[in-house]
Design an enzyme around this catalytic site. Structure first.
Site, PDB file in Angstrom:
ATOM      1  N   HIS A 188       0.832  -1.187   0.191  1.00 45.51           N
ATOM      2  CA  HIS A 188       0.056   0.015   0.008  1.00 45.51           C
ATOM      3  C   HIS A 188       0.891   1.230   0.040  1.00 45.51           C
ATOM      4  O   HIS A 188       0.807   2.226  -0.616  1.00 45.51           O
ATOM      5  CB  HIS A 188      -0.943   0.042   1.321  1.00 45.51           C
ATOM      6  CG  HIS A 188      -1.665   1.224   1.478  1.00 45.51           C
ATOM      7  ND1 HIS A 188      -3.161   1.174   1.026  1.00 45.51           N
ATOM      8  CD2 HIS A 188      -1.431   2.511   1.950  1.00 45.51           C
ATOM      9  CE1 HIS A 188      -3.348   2.619   1.117  1.00 45.51           C
ATOM     10  NE2 HIS A 188      -2.448   3.285   1.715  1.00 45.51           N
ATOM     11  N   GLU A 189       1.850   1.397   0.984  1.00 45.87           N
ATOM     12  CA  GLU A 189       2.608   2.427   0.918  1.00 45.87           C
ATOM     13  C   GLU A 189       3.895   2.503  -0.412  1.00 45.87           C
ATOM     14  O   GLU A 189       3.915   3.518  -0.743  1.00 45.87           O
ATOM     15  CB  GLU A 189       3.643   2.090   2.214  1.00 45.87           C
ATOM     16  CG  GLU A 189       2.941   2.394   3.449  1.00 45.87           C
ATOM     17  CD  GLU A 189       2.055   3.645   3.561  1.00 45.87           C
ATOM     18  OE1 GLU A 189       2.428   4.810   3.143  1.00 45.87           O
ATOM     19  OE2 GLU A 189       0.896   3.481   3.962  1.00 45.87           O
TER      20      GLU A 189
HETATM   21 ZN   LIG Z   1      -2.268   5.171   2.146  1.00 45.90          ZN
END
Ligand SMILES: [Zn+2]
Length: 276
Positions: free
Chosen positions: A140-141
């Site tokens: 996600h990052e």
């Molecule tokens: Zn985020």
């Protein structure tokens, strides 16, 4: 088609104002405004990353750090490989990937700066719990960085505050009380690059969507992603809300969307085999 399914969720914003500065995000093809040169933003991030490495206590848990690097390496490979095979420009060209594990059990957070500079705080490991969970958070990052969300955000800042220097735009975000109360002496540094400010709703959805794709391409079980957000939600009931939740709100909406996308992504983005 996945892309249509994604755009159906977030809508397609149009930046007719400055067409020449308009590009599209990888895979989702959402339109983006980019006025700030990516290379200068990455260089600035790299400098701040070095300062953070000096200020923070880095963990001496080598096996955990190795696991983080192993996940990262698999993602680096599968992301580049996917774009190469699809005859698309690899958005990670110019990235100088790096991974650190910060020894701070009080901070439940993780981030990836523009250009691929990643930090995991030991506190978030209680929520990620296992390799697939850690891969979910990291992907996600990483997706925020791959989709150049910071470049986009900085560019919007330029539009709103023409004449203001980049540093003013980055430090202009109001830090939440949660961030202030964590005792992070790197908050000031991180805010310069916008890490402590939440991304927009569309960018968050895009990072969820691309993160699932990158995890799946890298061979991780993306079904753990739903469980991660459930554990995040559970953690918000405690006295200390995870720092991650101050920049990543609304787990309920996420869990629903992620569940809707999951099966299709598992089928459409199978693991890429690494030959070594
Ligand atoms: Zn985020």
């Amino acid at each position: 088609m996945n892309r249509r399914k994604f755009l159906g969720y977030v809508g397609c914003g149009c930046c007719s104002l400055m067409l020449q500065s308009c590009t599209t995000a990888p895979i989702t093809e959402r339109k983006q405004l980019k006025l700030i040169p990516e290379a200068s933003l990455n260089a600035k991030a790299a400098k701040i990353y070095e300062k953070i490495k000096n200020k923070e206590k880095l963990s001496d848990d080598q096996s955990m750090l190795n696991e983080i690097k192993e996940i990262g390496k698999r993602m680096e490979f599968s992301i580049s490989n996917y774009f190469d095979k699809s005859n698309l420009a690899d958005p990670t060209i110019g990235f100088d990937w790096e991974y650190i594990l910060i020894d701070n059990d009080k901070i439940k957070n993780a981030w990836c700066m523009p250009g691929g500079k990643i930090a995991i705080y030991t506190g978030i490991l209680k929520i990620t719990k296992n390799t697939n969970g850690l891969a979910s958070v990291m992907s996600h990052e990483i997706a925020h960085a791959v989709a150049k969300h910071s470049v986009e955000r900085a560019s919007r800042g330029v539009l709103i505050q023409t004449g203001t220097s980049i540093i003013d735009i980055f430090s202009g975000g109001v830090l939440s009380n949660i961030n202030k109360s964590t005792g992070m002496d790197t908050v000031g540094l991180l805010s310069q690059i916008g890490i402590m400010n939440p991304f927009s709703r569309k960018q968050e959805s895009e990072a969820d969507y691309l993160g699932l794709i990158f995890s799946s391409l890298s061979g991780y079980d993306i079904r753990e992603t739903v469980k991660i957000w459930e554990r995040m939600k559970e953690a918000t009931k405690g006295k200390k809300i995870p720092q991650f939740m101050s920049t990543h709100p609304s787990p309920d909406n996420r869990i629903k969307r992620i569940s809707d996308w999951m099966n299709e992504i598992i089928i459409d983005y199978p693991p890429i085999k690494k030959n070594n």
